[in-house]
Scaffold this motif. Structure first.
Motif, PDB file in Angstrom:
ATOM      1  N   LEU A 177      25.563  49.398  28.642  1.00 22.04           N
ATOM      2  CA  LEU A 177      26.682  49.935  29.418  1.00 22.04           C
ATOM      3  C   LEU A 177      26.273  50.171  30.870  1.00 22.04           C
ATOM      4  CD1 LEU A 177      28.268  52.413  26.855  1.00 22.04           C
ATOM      5  CD2 LEU A 177      29.133  50.161  27.552  1.00 22.04           C
ATOM      6  N   GLY A 178      25.049  50.607  31.093  1.00 18.20           N
ATOM      7  CA  GLY A 178      24.553  50.792  32.459  1.00 18.20           C
ATOM      8  C   GLY A 178      24.451  49.476  33.204  1.00 18.20           C
ATOM      9  N   LEU A 179      23.939  48.450  32.529  1.00 20.61           N
ATOM     10  CA  LEU A 179      23.808  47.140  33.163  1.00 20.61           C
ATOM     11  C   LEU A 179      25.173  46.533  33.492  1.00 20.61           C
ATOM     12  CD1 LEU A 179      20.944  45.647  30.982  1.00 20.61           C
ATOM     13  CD2 LEU A 179      20.803  46.269  33.403  1.00 20.61           C
ATOM     14  N   CYS A 180      26.172  46.844  32.692  1.00 16.68           N
ATOM     15  CA  CYS A 180      27.514  46.291  32.879  1.00 16.68           C
ATOM     16  C   CYS A 180      28.416  47.165  33.750  1.00 16.68           C
ATOM     17  CB  CYS A 180      28.183  46.085  31.523  1.00 16.68           C
ATOM     18  SG  CYS A 180      27.363  44.878  30.483  1.00 16.68           S
ATOM     19  N   SER A 181      27.903  48.268  34.227  1.00 13.27           N
ATOM     20  CA  SER A 181      28.728  49.186  35.019  1.00 13.27           C
ATOM     21  C   SER A 181      29.078  48.563  36.374  1.00 13.27           C
ATOM     22  CB  SER A 181      27.995  50.507  35.250  1.00 13.27           C
ATOM     23  OG  SER A 181      26.910  50.318  36.150  1.00 13.27           O
ATOM     24  N   PHE A 182      30.204  48.979  36.929  1.00  8.27           N
ATOM     25  CA  PHE A 182      30.604  48.474  38.237  1.00  8.27           C
ATOM     26  C   PHE A 182      29.577  48.837  39.301  1.00  8.27           C
ATOM     27  CE2 PHE A 182      34.808  47.920  36.371  1.00  8.27           C
ATOM     28  CZ  PHE A 182      35.142  46.687  36.889  1.00  8.27           C
ATOM     29  N   ASP A 183      29.001  50.035  39.190  1.00  9.87           N
ATOM     30  CA  ASP A 183      27.983  50.426  40.174  1.00  9.87           C
ATOM     31  C   ASP A 183      26.814  49.461  40.159  1.00  9.87           C
ATOM     32  OD1 ASP A 183      29.331  52.588  41.212  1.00  9.87           O
ATOM     33  OD2 ASP A 183      28.417  54.022  39.830  1.00  9.87           O
ATOM     34  N   ASN A 184      26.353  49.081  38.978  1.00 12.67           N
ATOM     35  CA  ASN A 184      25.237  48.143  38.884  1.00 12.67           C
ATOM     36  C   ASN A 184      25.652  46.756  39.339  1.00 12.67           C
ATOM     37  OD1 ASN A 184      22.443  47.534  37.997  1.00 12.67           O
ATOM     38  ND2 ASN A 184      23.523  46.177  36.599  1.00 12.67           N
ATOM     39  N   LEU A 185      26.783  46.265  38.847  1.00 15.87           N
ATOM     40  CA  LEU A 185      27.214  44.901  39.166  1.00 15.87           C
ATOM     41  C   LEU A 185      27.532  44.725  40.653  1.00 15.87           C
ATOM     42  CD1 LEU A 185      29.467  44.184  36.065  1.00 15.87           C
ATOM     43  CD2 LEU A 185      27.198  43.244  36.552  1.00 15.87           C
ATOM     44  N   ARG A 186      28.086  45.754  41.278  1.00 14.35           N
ATOM     45  CA  ARG A 186      28.433  45.608  42.700  1.00 14.35           C
ATOM     46  C   ARG A 186      27.194  45.530  43.581  1.00 14.35           C
ATOM     47  NH1 ARG A 186      30.627  51.108  43.005  1.00 14.35           N
ATOM     48  NH2 ARG A 186      32.625  50.147  42.686  1.00 14.35           N
ATOM     49  N   ASN A 187      26.045  45.966  43.060  1.00  9.63           N
ATOM     50  CA  ASN A 187      24.819  45.951  43.852  1.00  9.63           C
ATOM     51  C   ASN A 187      23.923  44.738  43.608  1.00  9.63           C
ATOM     52  OD1 ASN A 187      25.115  48.344  45.438  1.00  9.63           O
ATOM     53  ND2 ASN A 187      24.975  49.464  43.519  1.00  9.63           N
ATOM     54  N   ILE A 188      24.345  43.810  42.780  1.00 10.69           N
ATOM     55  CA  ILE A 188      23.593  42.576  42.570  1.00 10.69           C
ATOM     56  C   ILE A 188      23.879  41.651  43.758  1.00 10.69           C
ATOM     57  CG2 ILE A 188      23.336  40.554  41.080  1.00 10.69           C
ATOM     58  CD1 ILE A 188      24.131  42.357  38.718  1.00 10.69           C
ATOM     59  N   ASP A 189      22.834  41.046  44.300  1.00 12.72           N
ATOM     60  CA  ASP A 189      22.988  40.233  45.521  1.00 12.72           C
ATOM     61  C   ASP A 189      24.090  39.185  45.426  1.00 12.72           C
ATOM     62  OD1 ASP A 189      21.144  41.618  46.981  1.00 12.72           O
ATOM     63  OD2 ASP A 189      19.543  40.133  46.771  1.00 12.72           O
ATOM     64  N   VAL A 190      24.184  38.476  44.308  1.00  9.92           N
ATOM     65  CA  VAL A 190      25.206  37.425  44.224  1.00  9.92           C
ATOM     66  C   VAL A 190      26.608  38.019  44.340  1.00  9.92           C
ATOM     67  CG1 VAL A 190      25.423  37.387  41.701  1.00  9.92           C
ATOM     68  CG2 VAL A 190      25.910  35.313  43.015  1.00  9.92           C
ATOM     69  N   ASN A 191      26.800  39.232  43.844  1.00 14.50           N
ATOM     70  CA  ASN A 191      28.112  39.864  43.946  1.00 14.50           C
ATOM     71  C   ASN A 191      28.358  40.471  45.319  1.00 14.50           C
ATOM     72  OD1 ASN A 191      28.752  39.127  41.337  1.00 14.50           O
ATOM     73  ND2 ASN A 191      27.921  41.000  40.478  1.00 14.50           N
ATOM     74  N   LYS A 192      27.303  40.743  46.065  1.00 11.70           N
ATOM     75  CA  LYS A 192      27.443  41.243  47.431  1.00 11.70           C
ATOM     76  C   LYS A 192      27.714  40.104  48.407  1.00 11.70           C
ATOM     77  CE  LYS A 192      24.397  45.277  47.547  1.00 11.70           C
ATOM     78  NZ  LYS A 192      23.137  45.777  48.105  1.00 11.70           N
ATOM     79  N   TYR A 193      27.002  38.980  48.211  1.00 14.24           N
ATOM     80  CA  TYR A 193      27.013  37.930  49.230  1.00 14.24           C
ATOM     81  C   TYR A 193      27.564  36.595  48.756  1.00 14.24           C
ATOM     82  CZ  TYR A 193      23.737  41.429  50.887  1.00 14.24           C
ATOM     83  OH  TYR A 193      23.159  42.613  51.239  1.00 14.24           O
ATOM     84  N   GLY A 194      27.714  36.399  47.448  1.00 15.57           N
ATOM     85  CA  GLY A 194      28.188  35.115  46.929  1.00 15.57           C
ATOM     86  C   GLY A 194      29.665  34.903  47.175  1.00 15.57           C
ATOM     87  N   ARG A 195      30.061  33.641  47.146  1.00 17.89           N
ATOM     88  CA  ARG A 195      31.462  33.304  47.389  1.00 17.89           C
ATOM     89  C   ARG A 195      31.975  32.362  46.316  1.00 17.89           C
ATOM     90  NH1 ARG A 195      34.192  34.921  51.260  1.00 17.89           N
ATOM     91  NH2 ARG A 195      35.712  33.270  51.093  1.00 17.89           N
ATOM     92  N   GLY A 196      33.191  32.644  45.858  1.00 19.73           N
ATOM     93  CA  GLY A 196      33.892  31.724  44.981  1.00 19.73           C
ATOM     94  C   GLY A 196      34.658  30.745  45.850  1.00 19.73           C
ATOM     95  N   ARG A 197      35.544  29.982  45.250  1.00 19.95           N
ATOM     96  CA  ARG A 197      36.303  28.991  46.024  1.00 19.95           C
ATOM     97  C   ARG A 197      37.301  29.636  46.980  1.00 19.95           C
ATOM     98  NH1 ARG A 197      38.578  24.564  42.069  1.00 19.95           N
ATOM     99  NH2 ARG A 197      39.391  26.420  41.083  1.00 19.95           N
ATOM    100  N   ILE A 198      37.785  30.815  46.632  1.00 23.05           N
ATOM    101  CA  ILE A 198      38.818  31.444  47.459  1.00 23.05           C
ATOM    102  C   ILE A 198      38.330  32.702  48.149  1.00 23.05           C
ATOM    103  CG2 ILE A 198      41.118  32.488  47.426  1.00 23.05           C
ATOM    104  CD1 ILE A 198      41.766  30.629  45.065  1.00 23.05           C
ATOM    105  N   VAL A 199      37.674  33.590  47.408  1.00 18.82           N
ATOM    106  CA  VAL A 199      37.221  34.863  47.981  1.00 18.82           C
ATOM    107  C   VAL A 199      35.763  35.108  47.629  1.00 18.82           C
ATOM    108  CG1 VAL A 199      39.513  35.918  47.849  1.00 18.82           C
ATOM    109  CG2 VAL A 199      37.914  36.242  45.974  1.00 18.82           C
ATOM    110  N   GLY A 200      35.158  36.016  48.353  1.00 19.10           N
ATOM    111  CA  GLY A 200      33.802  36.435  48.023  1.00 19.10           C
ATOM    112  C   GLY A 200      33.822  37.286  46.765  1.00 19.10           C
ATOM    113  N   TYR A 201      32.754  37.228  46.000  1.00 18.85           N
ATOM    114  CA  TYR A 201      32.680  37.997  44.758  1.00 18.85           C
ATOM    115  C   TYR A 201      32.786  39.486  45.008  1.00 18.85           C
ATOM    116  CZ  TYR A 201      30.962  33.569  42.872  1.00 18.85           C
ATOM    117  OH  TYR A 201      30.833  32.261  42.510  1.00 18.85           O
ATOM    118  N   LYS A 202      32.398  39.923  46.192  1.00 18.12           N
ATOM    119  CA  LYS A 202      32.443  41.347  46.538  1.00 18.12           C
ATOM    120  C   LYS A 202      33.855  41.914  46.363  1.00 18.12           C
ATOM    121  CE  LYS A 202      31.087  44.475  50.232  1.00 18.12           C
ATOM    122  NZ  LYS A 202      30.458  44.578  51.532  1.00 18.12           N
ATOM    123  N   ALA A 203      34.860  41.071  46.524  1.00 20.06           N
ATOM    124  CA  ALA A 203      36.254  41.513  46.398  1.00 20.06           C
ATOM    125  C   ALA A 203      36.554  42.081  45.013  1.00 20.06           C
ATOM    126  CB  ALA A 203      37.216  40.360  46.699  1.00 20.06           C
TER     127      ALA A 203
END
Length: 102
Positions: free
Chosen positions: A71-97
């Motif tokens: 549950l900790g690994l899957c938490s929004f706090d943890n996931l939002r701090n993973i580099d790919v979710n901070k800086y990665g981009r999908g086809r339309i928007v960045g994952y950070k969204a």
């Protein structure tokens, strides 16, 4: 507009209703979870999900804190701090969204 069915994939509520009906007809094939229930009883729903996919959490794993660790690994706090979710981009928007606070 989304709730009225104006979306790329068609009317959202029709999709939800179809999956709910399928979960009743084929409980071994379709698992229907609700966000509110998952928030209220996260550990219970995690165990339900692991059983559904055929990898149940053993009593020993439960006692060792595995549920809380997952549950900790899957938490929004943890996931939002993973580099790919901070800086990665999908086809339309960045994952950070997907992890922004409202």
């Amino acid at each position: 507009m989304f709730c009225k069915g104006a979306s790329v994939s068609g009317p959202f509520w029709d999709h939800v209703l179809d999956y709910w009906k399928q979960s009743l007809e084929k409980p071994g094939k379709v698992l229907f979870l609700k966000y509110e229930g998952m928030k209220e009883k996260s550990g219970f729903h995690l165990k339900l999900l692991t059983e559904f996919v055929g990898c149940p959490i053993s009593p020993e794993e439960g006692r060792s804190g595995l549920v809380e660790e997952i549950l900790g690994l899957c938490s929004f706090d943890n996931l939002r701090n993973i580099d790919v979710n901070k800086y990665g981009r999908g086809r339309i928007v960045g994952y950070k969204a997907f992890f922004s606070e409202r």
